[in-house]
Scaffold this active site. Structure first.
Site, PDB file in Angstrom:
ATOM      1  N   THR A 128      -6.411   9.892  -1.044  1.00 51.45           N
ATOM      2  CA  THR A 128      -6.192   9.154   0.201  1.00 51.45           C
ATOM      3  C   THR A 128      -5.250   9.901   1.138  1.00 51.45           C
ATOM      4  O   THR A 128      -4.395  10.674   0.675  1.00 51.45           O
ATOM      5  CB  THR A 128      -5.595   7.771  -0.142  1.00 51.45           C
ATOM      6  N   ASP A 129      -5.377   9.619   2.429  1.00 47.69           N
ATOM      7  CA  ASP A 129      -4.438  10.214   3.390  1.00 47.69           C
ATOM      8  C   ASP A 129      -3.019   9.664   3.207  1.00 47.69           C
ATOM      9  O   ASP A 129      -2.054  10.229   3.737  1.00 47.69           O
ATOM     10  CB  ASP A 129      -4.923   9.995   4.836  1.00 47.69           C
ATOM     11  N   GLU A 130      -2.904   8.551   2.482  1.00 48.76           N
ATOM     12  CA  GLU A 130      -1.585   7.929   2.324  1.00 48.76           C
ATOM     13  C   GLU A 130      -0.601   8.794   1.533  1.00 48.76           C
ATOM     14  O   GLU A 130       0.601   8.526   1.544  1.00 48.76           O
ATOM     15  CB  GLU A 130      -1.717   6.567   1.637  1.00 48.76           C
ATOM     16  N   TYR A 155       1.364   2.376  -4.729  1.00 46.27           N
ATOM     17  CA  TYR A 155      -0.025   2.868  -4.742  1.00 46.27           C
ATOM     18  C   TYR A 155      -0.112   4.336  -4.334  1.00 46.27           C
ATOM     19  O   TYR A 155      -0.658   5.172  -5.067  1.00 46.27           O
ATOM     20  CB  TYR A 155      -0.896   2.012  -3.803  1.00 46.27           C
ATOM     21  N   LYS A 159      -1.260   7.870  -6.360  1.00 42.89           N
ATOM     22  CA  LYS A 159      -2.348   8.755  -5.921  1.00 42.89           C
ATOM     23  C   LYS A 159      -1.820  10.181  -5.725  1.00 42.89           C
ATOM     24  O   LYS A 159      -2.479  11.156  -6.072  1.00 42.89           O
ATOM     25  CB  LYS A 159      -2.976   8.237  -4.621  1.00 42.89           C
TER      26      LYS A 159
HETATM   27  P1  NAD Z   1     -11.955  -0.546  -5.240  1.00 37.55           P
HETATM   28  O1  NAD Z   1     -10.686  -1.219  -5.635  1.00 37.55           O
HETATM   29  O2  NAD Z   1     -12.940  -1.284  -4.406  1.00 37.55           O
HETATM   30  O3  NAD Z   1     -12.736  -0.049  -6.543  1.00 37.55           O
HETATM   31  C1  NAD Z   1     -12.105   0.538  -7.629  1.00 37.55           C
HETATM   32  C2  NAD Z   1     -13.091   0.538  -8.800  1.00 37.55           C
HETATM   33  O4  NAD Z   1     -12.456   1.213  -9.911  1.00 37.55           O
HETATM   34  C3  NAD Z   1     -13.491  -0.850  -9.290  1.00 37.55           C
HETATM   35  O5  NAD Z   1     -14.883  -0.911  -9.521  1.00 37.55           O
HETATM   36  C4  NAD Z   1     -12.721  -1.019 -10.590  1.00 37.55           C
HETATM   37  O6  NAD Z   1     -13.369  -1.873 -11.517  1.00 37.55           O
HETATM   38  C5  NAD Z   1     -12.638   0.424 -11.087  1.00 37.55           C
HETATM   39  N1  NAD Z   1     -11.500   0.642 -11.984  1.00 37.55           N
HETATM   40  C6  NAD Z   1     -10.194   0.297 -11.766  1.00 37.55           C
HETATM   41  N2  NAD Z   1      -9.443   0.652 -12.832  1.00 37.55           N
HETATM   42  C7  NAD Z   1     -10.279   1.269 -13.730  1.00 37.55           C
HETATM   43  C8  NAD Z   1     -10.098   1.861 -14.991  1.00 37.55           C
HETATM   44  N3  NAD Z   1      -8.884   1.900 -15.575  1.00 37.55           N
HETATM   45  N4  NAD Z   1     -11.157   2.398 -15.619  1.00 37.55           N
HETATM   46  C9  NAD Z   1     -12.404   2.365 -15.040  1.00 37.55           C
HETATM   47  N5  NAD Z   1     -12.630   1.796 -13.847  1.00 37.55           N
HETATM   48  C10 NAD Z   1     -11.588   1.256 -13.190  1.00 37.55           C
HETATM   49  O7  NAD Z   1     -11.491   0.798  -4.532  1.00 37.55           O
HETATM   50  P2  NAD Z   1     -12.117   1.593  -3.308  1.00 37.55           P
HETATM   51  O8  NAD Z   1     -11.549   1.062  -2.048  1.00 37.55           O
HETATM   52  O9  NAD Z   1     -13.570   1.686  -3.486  1.00 37.55           O
HETATM   53  O10 NAD Z   1     -11.444   3.033  -3.532  1.00 37.55           O
HETATM   54  C11 NAD Z   1     -12.086   4.020  -4.353  1.00 37.55           C
HETATM   55  C12 NAD Z   1     -11.266   5.271  -4.348  1.00 37.55           C
HETATM   56  O11 NAD Z   1     -11.130   5.760  -3.020  1.00 37.55           O
HETATM   57  C13 NAD Z   1      -9.851   5.117  -4.873  1.00 37.55           C
HETATM   58  O12 NAD Z   1      -9.524   6.254  -5.635  1.00 37.55           O
HETATM   59  C14 NAD Z   1      -8.996   5.047  -3.613  1.00 37.55           C
HETATM   60  O13 NAD Z   1      -7.689   5.530  -3.866  1.00 37.55           O
HETATM   61  C15 NAD Z   1      -9.761   5.968  -2.709  1.00 37.55           C
HETATM   62  N6  NAD Z   1      -9.630   5.739  -1.256  1.00 37.55           N
HETATM   63  C16 NAD Z   1      -9.880   4.509  -0.740  1.00 37.55           C
HETATM   64  C17 NAD Z   1      -9.839   4.311   0.644  1.00 37.55           C
HETATM   65  C18 NAD Z   1     -10.154   2.962   1.278  1.00 37.55           C
HETATM   66  O14 NAD Z   1     -10.074   2.838   2.479  1.00 37.55           O
HETATM   67  N7  NAD Z   1     -10.526   1.939   0.520  1.00 37.55           N
HETATM   68  C19 NAD Z   1      -9.496   5.383   1.472  1.00 37.55           C
HETATM   69  C20 NAD Z   1      -9.225   6.636   0.904  1.00 37.55           C
HETATM   70  C21 NAD Z   1      -9.309   6.796  -0.468  1.00 37.55           C
HETATM   71  O1  TDX Z   2      -4.294  -9.346   6.039  1.00 28.89           O
HETATM   72  C1  TDX Z   2      -3.939  -8.219   6.382  1.00 28.89           C
HETATM   73  N1  TDX Z   2      -3.321  -8.045   7.591  1.00 28.89           N
HETATM   74  C2  TDX Z   2      -2.892  -6.852   8.057  1.00 28.89           C
HETATM   75  O2  TDX Z   2      -2.345  -6.763   9.159  1.00 28.89           O
HETATM   76  C3  TDX Z   2      -4.149  -7.037   5.549  1.00 28.89           C
HETATM   77  C4  TDX Z   2      -4.815  -7.185   4.206  1.00 28.89           C
HETATM   78  C5  TDX Z   2      -3.734  -5.825   6.032  1.00 28.89           C
HETATM   79  N2  TDX Z   2      -3.115  -5.719   7.237  1.00 28.89           N
HETATM   80  C6  TDX Z   2      -2.740  -4.376   7.737  1.00 28.89           C
HETATM   81  C7  TDX Z   2      -2.006  -3.478   6.786  1.00 28.89           C
HETATM   82  C8  TDX Z   2      -2.487  -2.094   7.196  1.00 28.89           C
HETATM   83  O3  TDX Z   2      -1.705  -1.615   8.293  1.00 28.89           O
HETATM   84  O4  TDX Z   2      -3.988  -3.713   8.005  1.00 28.89           O
HETATM   85  C9  TDX Z   2      -3.909  -2.319   7.676  1.00 28.89           C
HETATM   86  C10 TDX Z   2      -4.967  -1.977   6.639  1.00 28.89           C
HETATM   87  O5  TDX Z   2      -4.600  -2.611   5.442  1.00 28.89           O
HETATM   88  P1  TDX Z   2      -5.412  -2.400   4.061  1.00 28.89           P
HETATM   89  O6  TDX Z   2      -6.832  -2.809   4.265  1.00 28.89           O
HETATM   90  O7  TDX Z   2      -4.626  -3.054   2.979  1.00 28.89           O
HETATM   91  O8  TDX Z   2      -5.433  -0.816   3.942  1.00 28.89           O
HETATM   92  P2  TDX Z   2      -4.271   0.300   3.796  1.00 28.89           P
HETATM   93  O9  TDX Z   2      -3.035  -0.256   3.241  1.00 28.89           O
HETATM   94  O10 TDX Z   2      -4.216   1.047   5.098  1.00 28.89           O
HETATM   95  O11 TDX Z   2      -4.951   1.233   2.668  1.00 28.89           O
HETATM   96  C11 TDX Z   2      -6.375   1.514   2.680  1.00 28.89           C
HETATM   97  O12 TDX Z   2      -6.633   2.805   3.171  1.00 28.89           O
HETATM   98  C12 TDX Z   2      -6.224   3.898   2.386  1.00 28.89           C
HETATM   99  C13 TDX Z   2      -6.968   1.367   1.282  1.00 28.89           C
HETATM  100  O13 TDX Z   2      -6.710   0.071   0.775  1.00 28.89           O
HETATM  101  C14 TDX Z   2      -6.418   2.427   0.352  1.00 28.89           C
HETATM  102  O14 TDX Z   2      -7.071   2.330  -0.916  1.00 28.89           O
HETATM  103  C15 TDX Z   2      -6.679   3.780   0.951  1.00 28.89           C
HETATM  104  O15 TDX Z   2      -6.066   4.754   0.166  1.00 28.89           O
END
Ligand code: NAD
Ligand code: TDX
Length: 339
Positions: A128-130, A155, A159
């Site tokens: 992630t960019d975080e 988190y 990562k």
């Molecule tokens: P998500 O929470 O929707 O899905 C995570 C999945 O991993 C689930 O299906 C869960 O059951 C599985 N999982 C969790 N723990 C596990 C374990 N111990 N063993 C096997 N499976 C397990 O997450 P997402 O939003 O789809 O994110 C996927 C990946 O992308 C993550 O690595 C996250 O850090 C990265 N990422 C997410 C975002 C975003 O915006 N959501 C952005 C950048 C990077």
């Molecule tokens: O109810 C809300 N109200 C609100 O203002 C929630 C759930 C979030 N927020 C804000 C917090 C953040 O500034 O919105 C923004 C986005 O929040 P999230 O959806 O929780 O995402 P963020 O914390 O930015 O992280 C996401 O992007 C990077 C993913 O969850 C991560 O897995 C990924 O690494």
């Protein structure tokens, strides 16, 4: 650009989650010669329905934990590549209880790397960019592959730790690994704890959206299908040992995104609640994806955010059975946190 590495059997960890399942669908649709084995623990965030419609001869589903060394070893011994999405992924959860984040994100990645080392498997790590911390709102800079690691939350620090393990296993043991750090994803099948689906499903269930802090925090949005195509480009054409940032020039403040949701769903512009800010809340993320575009010729296809958002809202409206069961518990957790 032709693929330099052509995997035939890939293991996708976390393939029942939001981004992982979108990647599995993308591979099945776009890469006819590839068989996918999904390894997923099915935590609260995993959902087998996310893999509905995938033909049996293209995918095997294995329920299990990435920390289970024996299971992971067996699966990687039969694969030529692993794409590692599995993680605990939600910042707010990590603040309430960091333990599963350390276990899955750090120990789980270590377990996979050991199996990749033993079996010479190509390894792509989804990050992630975080990991780069945050930028000021008035800073013209964006993150690049050279930005220093400065994670803010439990988190993002786990990562960051997992990225470091991948780099070390490449340098020390020669594991053919790549890393991608992507910005905020949106699209269908995202868990309703996350910002966009939480607000959309609040409106659909008669509740008001909730905005943290002053709502000026900026996220850089990318459609999850564009994340999938970028991951494939890096897995097959990226250079081992390299990191690639993935982003689609989609910077928007949370207020702007919420306004777009309210407008698209015919709600008044002030039809939301201000709630308690997230502790340590990162101010702004912004990705410079020039390296990925230049070296691998990748381009995002979903460049119209309003259109992608409208499709995403329509998906939640059309699939209430997918999210309604989780709504009450998700909101109860937020209510306990004052959010
Ligand atoms: P998500 O929470 O929707 O899905 C995570 C999945 O991993 C689930 O299906 C869960 O059951 C599985 N999982 C969790 N723990 C596990 C374990 N111990 N063993 C096997 N499976 C397990 O997450 P997402 O939003 O789809 O994110 C996927 C990946 O992308 C993550 O690595 C996250 O850090 C990265 N990422 C997410 C975002 C975003 O915006 N959501 C952005 C950048 C990077
Ligand atoms: O109810 C809300 N109200 C609100 O203002 C929630 C759930 C979030 N927020 C804000 C917090 C953040 O500034 O919105 C923004 C986005 O929040 P999230 O959806 O929780 O995402 P963020 O914390 O930015 O992280 C996401 O992007 C990077 C993913 O969850 C991560 O897995 C990924 O690494």
């Amino acid at each position: 650009m032709a693929d330099a590495f052509q995997p035939e059997r890939i293991v996708v960890t976390g393939g029942a989650g939001f981004i992982g399942s979108n990647f599995v669908h993308w591979v099945v649709q776009n890469q006819p010669g590839v068989h996918v084995t999904v390894l997923d623990k099915l935590t609260y965030a995993g959902n087998l329905d996310n893999l509905e419609g995938i033909p049996e001869d293209r995918m095997e589903f294995v329920r299990g934990d990435i920390c289970d060394a024996q299971l992971v070893d067996g699966l990687l011994s039969r694969a030529d590549a692993a794409v590692h999405f599995a993680a605990e992924s939600h910042n707010d959860n990590s603040i309430a209880d960091p333990e599963p984040f350390v276990r899955t994100n750090v120990e789980g990645t270590y377990t996979l790397l050991e199996a990749a080392r033993k079996h010479g498997v190509r390894f792509h790590h989804i990050s992630t960019d975080e990991v780069y911390g945050d930028l000021a709102l008035d800073d013209p800079a964006r993150f690049t592959e050279d930005s220093p690691y400065k994670p803010s939350s439990p988190y993002s620090s786990t990562k960051a730790a997992s990225d470091m393990l991948v780099r070390a296993w490449h340098r020390t043991y020669g594991v053919p690994a790549t890393i991608s750090n992507c910005s905020n994803n949106y699209g269908p099948r995202q868990h309703i704890e996350k910002f966009i689906p939480r607000q959309v499903t609040n409106i659909l269930s008669g509740a008001r959206p909730k905005l943290y802090g002053d709502g000026l925090n900026v996220r850089d949005w990318i459609h999850t299908e564009d994340h999938s195509s970028a991951v494939w480009a890096i897995l097959t054409r990226g250079r081992a040992g390299e990191t690639y940032l993935i982003g689609a020039d989609g910077e928007r403040s949370n207020r702007e995104v919420l306004s777009a949701i309210l407008e698209a769903m015919d709600r008044p512009a002030d039809g939301f609640d201000w709630v308690r800010d997230r502790p340590g809340h990162d101010r702004r993320y912004a990705i410079d994806s020039a390296k990925l575009r230049r070296e691998l010729g990748w381009r995002p296809l979903h460049t119209d955010f309003a259109e992608g958002l409208a499709d995403t809202i329509a998906w939640y409206r059309d699939n209430p059975q997918w999210w309604q069961g989780a709504k009450e518990a998700t909101e109860a957790k937020y209510a306990a946190q004052g959010q």
